[in-house]
Enzyme design. Structure first.
Site, PDB file in Angstrom:
ATOM      1  N   GLU A 174      -7.852   0.119   4.741  1.00 46.05           N
ATOM      2  CA  GLU A 174      -6.623  -0.252   4.595  1.00 46.05           C
ATOM      3  C   GLU A 174      -6.076  -0.822   5.840  1.00 46.05           C
ATOM      4  O   GLU A 174      -5.318  -1.729   6.052  1.00 46.05           O
ATOM      5  CB  GLU A 174      -5.721   1.091   4.150  1.00 46.05           C
ATOM      6  CG  GLU A 174      -5.928   1.529   2.718  1.00 46.05           C
ATOM      7  CD  GLU A 174      -5.734   3.064   2.571  1.00 46.05           C
ATOM      8  OE1 GLU A 174      -5.415   3.108   1.337  1.00 46.05           O
ATOM      9  OE2 GLU A 174      -5.307   3.625   3.341  1.00 46.05           O
TER      10      GLU A 174
ATOM     11  N   ASP B 178       0.890  -1.169   0.006  1.00 42.56           N
ATOM     12  CA  ASP B 178      -0.116   0.007   0.192  1.00 42.56           C
ATOM     13  C   ASP B 178       0.994   1.265  -0.049  1.00 42.56           C
ATOM     14  O   ASP B 178       2.156   1.169   0.506  1.00 42.56           O
ATOM     15  CB  ASP B 178      -0.892   0.135   1.255  1.00 42.56           C
ATOM     16  CG  ASP B 178      -2.189   0.913   1.169  1.00 42.56           C
ATOM     17  OD1 ASP B 178      -2.135   1.876   0.130  1.00 42.56           O
ATOM     18  OD2 ASP B 178      -3.069   0.771   2.132  1.00 42.56           O
TER      19      ASP B 178
END
Ligand code: 5RP
Length: 227
Positions: free
Chosen positions: A102, A80
């Site tokens: 996330e 990420d």
């Protein structure tokens, strides 16, 4: 080398970490998108858990196999982006409003690798406004409580409701985002605890003790950073 070229180099380097059979968390944002493209090009048999609808759409369009977070109890690897990478790989994330999904995916992952262009590396977190996801009900009241939490950490700023095209931004979860332009975050763990204690705050963009490695694109190549 442009920032986008650095992002691309970091994303491609991270795609090299993936092995067939893995369950992989897919981040959100322009850097994560380079990773998703590079991963798709490898044509490995992997299951991917996206952290936003935008990433899910991109991954699907490239033929990657998606899974829900609940279908995969433990992911092997999540890759990420980040808005800031501070000392010890403490991060600010959420510039793309995907911080909650996330964080859920990162916390379910055996290994988390953050990818970024060189400008994201900072000596102290806080120049990038800290995103805070709040439930819509009573959000103006929650914002006042966030102010108190910030003041308790010697940060005297009022968080601002994130707007786009004259409308409040909604996350994929239907919540709102407030951004706190802290300037300097001297004690991120204390601030993280203070924000989480506010009713109405769902989560915030401080990712502490979560990243195992950073791959940072620079004009001299991709640097590997450890906490
Ligand atoms: C999304 C994020 C992104 O990873 C972060 O905003 C970095 O974005 P980009 O890779 O486009 O610079 O946290 O919520």
């Amino acid at each position: 080398m442009s920032a986008d070229e650095e992002k691309r180099a970091a994303g491609e380097a991270a795609a090299g970490l993936v092995e067939a059979g893995m369950s992989v968390g897919l981040g959100t944002g322009s850097t994560a998108a380079w990773f998703v493209r590079a991963l798709a090009e490898r044509k490995l048999d992997v299951r991917c858990v996206p952290t936003s609808q935008a990433t899910a759409d991109l991954a699907t369009s490239l033929g990657l196999r998606l899974a829900e977070l609940g279908e995969v109890s433990r992911l092997d690897l999540t890759v990420d982006g980040a808005d800031e990478i501070g000392p010890g790989l403490a991060l600010i994330k959420g510039g793309g409003a995907a911080l909650l999904r996330e964080k859920l995916v990162w916390e379910a992952s055996a290994r988390c690798v953050v990818i970024a262009d060189a400008a994201k590396q900072v000596a102290l977190l806080g120049a990038f406004p800290l995103p805070i996801e709040v439930v819509a009900f009573g959000h103006a009241t929650t914002a006042l409580r966030i102010c108190d939490a910030l003041v308790s950490c010697d940060i005297g700023v009022a968080p601002r409701l994130r707007m786009k095209d004259g409308e409040a931004v909604r996350t994929d979860n239907g919540n709102l985002i407030y951004d706190a332009a802290c300037g300097r975050i001297e004690h991120p763990a204390t601030l993280a605890d203070a924000l989480k204690s506010v009713t109405g705050v769902v989560d915030h963009g401080l990712f502490l003790d979560l990243a195992d490695q950073a791959l940072v694109g620079t004009p001299k190549g991709v640097l590997t950073l450890e906490p």
